[in-house]
Design an enzyme around this catalytic site. Structure first.
Site, mmCIF file in Angstrom:
data_model
loop_
_atom_site.group_PDB
_atom_site.id
_atom_site.type_symbol
_atom_site.label_atom_id
_atom_site.label_comp_id
_atom_site.label_asym_id
_atom_site.label_seq_id
_atom_site.Cartn_x
_atom_site.Cartn_y
_atom_site.Cartn_z
ATOM 1 N N ASN A 1 49.093 39.690 22.699
ATOM 2 C CA ASN A 1 48.289 38.643 21.658
ATOM 3 C C ASN A 1 49.275 37.684 20.746
ATOM 4 O O ASN A 1 49.076 36.566 20.450
ATOM 5 C CB ASN A 1 47.310 39.094 20.987
ATOM 6 C CG ASN A 1 46.557 38.119 19.944
ATOM 7 O OD1 ASN A 1 45.858 37.214 20.296
ATOM 8 N ND2 ASN A 1 46.890 38.247 18.593
ATOM 9 N N LEU B 1 43.126 35.513 16.006
ATOM 10 C CA LEU B 1 42.652 35.940 17.379
ATOM 11 C C LEU B 1 42.621 37.561 17.504
ATOM 12 O O LEU B 1 41.574 38.092 18.170
ATOM 13 C CB LEU B 1 42.895 35.046 18.544
ATOM 14 C CG LEU B 1 42.296 35.794 19.821
ATOM 15 C CD1 LEU B 1 40.950 35.546 20.086
ATOM 16 C CD2 LEU B 1 43.154 34.852 21.284
ATOM 17 N N ASP C 1 57.431 44.077 15.981
ATOM 18 C CA ASP C 1 57.950 42.692 15.938
ATOM 19 C C ASP C 1 58.584 42.571 17.198
ATOM 20 O O ASP C 1 59.616 42.886 17.640
ATOM 21 C CB ASP C 1 59.157 42.505 14.840
ATOM 22 C CG ASP C 1 59.406 41.167 14.598
ATOM 23 O OD1 ASP C 1 59.161 40.159 15.444
ATOM 24 O OD2 ASP C 1 60.323 40.862 13.824
ATOM 25 N N LYS D 1 53.854 28.622 27.082
ATOM 26 C CA LYS D 1 52.702 29.426 27.426
ATOM 27 C C LYS D 1 52.556 28.906 29.060
ATOM 28 O O LYS D 1 52.015 29.943 29.577
ATOM 29 C CB LYS D 1 51.498 28.678 26.735
ATOM 30 C CG LYS D 1 51.265 29.244 25.374
ATOM 31 C CD LYS D 1 50.989 30.799 25.114
ATOM 32 C CE LYS D 1 50.699 31.204 23.783
ATOM 33 N NZ LYS D 1 50.349 32.652 23.827
ATOM 34 N N THR E 1 42.278 29.072 14.083
ATOM 35 C CA THR E 1 43.181 30.138 13.585
ATOM 36 C C THR E 1 44.456 29.559 12.888
ATOM 37 O O THR E 1 44.748 28.484 12.947
ATOM 38 C CB THR E 1 43.618 31.158 14.493
ATOM 39 O OG1 THR E 1 44.478 30.409 15.457
ATOM 40 C CG2 THR E 1 42.326 31.430 15.703
ATOM 41 N N SER F 1 47.130 29.776 26.974
ATOM 42 C CA SER F 1 46.568 28.608 26.329
ATOM 43 C C SER F 1 45.855 27.479 27.244
ATOM 44 O O SER F 1 46.405 27.405 28.347
ATOM 45 C CB SER F 1 47.540 27.786 25.331
ATOM 46 O OG SER F 1 46.931 26.689 24.810
ATOM 47 N N TYR G 1 55.307 24.620 22.602
ATOM 48 C CA TYR G 1 54.352 25.641 22.752
ATOM 49 C C TYR G 1 53.835 25.439 24.263
ATOM 50 O O TYR G 1 53.523 26.542 24.890
ATOM 51 C CB TYR G 1 53.389 25.379 21.814
ATOM 52 C CG TYR G 1 51.971 26.102 21.764
ATOM 53 C CD1 TYR G 1 52.090 27.444 21.328
ATOM 54 C CD2 TYR G 1 50.776 25.844 22.169
ATOM 55 C CE1 TYR G 1 50.875 28.416 21.408
ATOM 56 C CE2 TYR G 1 49.656 26.428 22.476
ATOM 57 C CZ TYR G 1 49.855 27.793 21.982
ATOM 58 O OH TYR G 1 48.683 28.540 22.059
#
Length: 264
Positions: free
Chosen positions: A93, A15, A66, A185, A216, A148, A181
């Protein structure tokens, strides 16, 4: 130097790279600082973009960063501060979906959870904190976090979405679970609300962008994702560009998705 300075992390692939392309295709002109954990991969992405868009008036510059490494973040800040003096748009991002590493046996459960938060939430916060002084040098500062659709609490009981469906009875459970995850988010959404509050009087416009279910590398096998209905990342990238260019200025402090505002 362009009046539109954009710094985007995790932009050498997925993305992030598609977002850079969307900005290059815009009628506006940008200087895009393409952040990558590997400077070699960031430089490769920049070469690819120059070949793909040879007539573009926008400039793309590779930056090593990083977001799990405080020294790397500080070095990126020092470099950008000395060369450009401001950032108009900061796009957090860079992200990771690591739950599958537990099922594959390549990470422990604690490693999955700690690193998920380190990348998706902690890293985004530290990078934003470090770069806030450069945002405040902009006449129209914008701060974006890429979240997300799996992060919404309100819609977590929507069984039309596969990731909300309960696995079959018994143990162990399905490898389709992505709790680390999702939780990280959801934490990012609150992080965005905090930065909205913190920088409100400085005139910084802040959002989360929920780009949709995209094909992705973040989500694993691309062909499998497409078969499950994943969209081309161009769709998400154009949404991010719309937010950057003022299309959602009436929704500052909210989570933006393709069909409007994503509920909390």
């Amino acid at each position: 130097m362009s009046n539109n300075m954009v710094f985007i992390t995790g932009a050498n692939t997925g993305l992030g790279l598609e977002t850079v392309k969307a900005l290059i295709r815009s009628s506006k002109t940008y200087t895009i600082l393409l952040g990558g954990r590997s400077i070699e991969k960031a430089e490769s992405a920049v070469r690819q973009l120059r070949e793909e868009y040879p007539t573009s008036h926008s400039i793309v510059v590779p930056i090593q960063v990083d977001i799990e490494d405080d020294e790397s973040i500080q070095k990126a800040y020092d470099h950008i501060s000395s060369h450009y003096a401001k950032v108009d748009v900061l796009i957090n991002n860079a992200g990771a979906q690591l739950d599958q590493q537990w099922y594959h046996g390549t990470m422990t459960l604690r490693e999955v959870w700690n690193r998920s938060w380190d990348v998706n939430t902690t890293g985004a916060h530290i990078l934003t904190y470090t770069f806030a002084p450069l945002l405040l040098q902009s006449d129209n500062p914008r701060l974006l976090f890429i979240t997300s659709g799996t992060s919404t609490l309100t819609e977590s009981d929507n069984l039309n979405l596969r990731f909300n469906q309960s696995p079959e009875k018994g143990w162990p459970k399905s490898s389709l679970m992505i709790p680390a995850y999702r939780a990280s988010k959801t934490g990012m959404n609150m992080l965005m609300r905090e930065w909205t509050r913190i920088l409100k009087k400085d005139g910084v416009k802040t959002w989360c962008v929920s780009p949709g279910f995209l094909a992705t590398g973040l989500g694993g096998n691309l062909e499998m994702l497409k078969q499950m209905g994943a969209l081309d990342p161009i769709v998400g990238a154009e949404l991010v560009r719309d937010v950057v260019e003022g299309g959602e200025d009436q929704q500052v402090g909210r989570v933006i998705r393709k069909d409007g505002v994503q509920p909390w």
